[in-house]
Scaffold this motif. Sequence first.
Motif, PDB file in Angstrom:
ATOM      1  N   UNK A 111       9.490  -2.069 -42.964  1.00  0.00           N
ATOM      2  CA  UNK A 111      10.798  -2.388 -43.531  1.00  0.00           C
ATOM      3  C   UNK A 111      11.597  -3.399 -42.704  1.00  0.00           C
ATOM      4  N   UNK A 112      11.291  -3.544 -41.462  1.00  0.00           N
ATOM      5  CA  UNK A 112      12.035  -4.450 -40.589  1.00  0.00           C
ATOM      6  C   UNK A 112      11.086  -5.348 -39.821  1.00  0.00           C
ATOM      7  N   UNK A 113      11.598  -6.507 -39.403  1.00  0.00           N
ATOM      8  CA  UNK A 113      10.847  -7.431 -38.546  1.00  0.00           C
ATOM      9  C   UNK A 113      11.608  -7.558 -37.230  1.00  0.00           C
ATOM     10  N   UNK A 114      10.874  -7.683 -36.154  1.00  0.00           N
ATOM     11  CA  UNK A 114      11.474  -7.810 -34.830  1.00  0.00           C
ATOM     12  C   UNK A 114      10.958  -9.068 -34.133  1.00  0.00           C
ATOM     13  N   UNK A 115      10.855 -10.151 -34.900  1.00  0.00           N
ATOM     14  CA  UNK A 115      10.418 -11.428 -34.342  1.00  0.00           C
ATOM     15  C   UNK A 115      11.370 -11.810 -33.211  1.00  0.00           C
TER      16      UNK A 115
ATOM     17  N   UNK B 114       3.552  -2.564 -33.104  1.00  0.00           N
ATOM     18  CA  UNK B 114       4.642  -3.491 -32.766  1.00  0.00           C
ATOM     19  C   UNK B 114       4.376  -4.886 -33.306  1.00  0.00           C
ATOM     20  N   UNK B 115       3.141  -5.372 -33.135  1.00  0.00           N
ATOM     21  CA  UNK B 115       2.802  -6.717 -33.595  1.00  0.00           C
ATOM     22  C   UNK B 115       2.920  -6.830 -35.111  1.00  0.00           C
ATOM     23  N   UNK B 116       2.621  -5.748 -35.848  1.00  0.00           N
ATOM     24  CA  UNK B 116       2.764  -5.771 -37.307  1.00  0.00           C
ATOM     25  C   UNK B 116       4.220  -5.968 -37.711  1.00  0.00           C
ATOM     26  N   UNK B 117       5.145  -5.666 -36.805  1.00  0.00           N
ATOM     27  CA  UNK B 117       6.569  -5.830 -37.094  1.00  0.00           C
ATOM     28  C   UNK B 117       7.152  -7.049 -36.387  1.00  0.00           C
ATOM     29  N   UNK B 118       6.292  -7.925 -35.870  1.00  0.00           N
ATOM     30  CA  UNK B 118       6.748  -9.185 -35.310  1.00  0.00           C
ATOM     31  C   UNK B 118       7.027  -9.196 -33.813  1.00  0.00           C
ATOM     32  N   UNK B 119       6.813  -8.077 -33.125  1.00  0.00           N
ATOM     33  CA  UNK B 119       7.058  -8.020 -31.686  1.00  0.00           C
ATOM     34  C   UNK B 119       5.897  -8.696 -30.955  1.00  0.00           C
TER      35      UNK B 119
END
Length: 111
Positions: free
Chosen positions: A8-12, A43-48
């Motif tokens: 649901x969220x991205x953390x790029x 984490x990588x799936x969410x852009x970290x």
Amino acid sequence: MAAPAAPPYRYDGLSAPHLNRTLKRSPEAGNTEGLIGRGRSVMEAQGVTTSSARPVDPDIATGVWPDTTEHGWTSDAWPEPYGPIRVGDTRHEREPGPGLAGPDLEEHDDD
């Protein structure tokens, strides 16, 4: 089986270095590496952006300074993994736990 829903969220733009405090030297794999890999993939799936350092492998001197060569040691490989760990948005440390109970997990926010 249906594909998992997108997070649901991205953390790029966030970084999360992992410090693998295993007692096994490379190339011997351990459970700690497997747990780190699972956490990194989430984490990588969410852009970290993630990374992992294994202090058991390089020639790291003991001491309380980030670079002990400035204090008499002939070599110290700690500055290399220390940089990304220090500047990460979060830091994740994993080490082997007691018996088969699993690893202890500590998360620290850098001040």
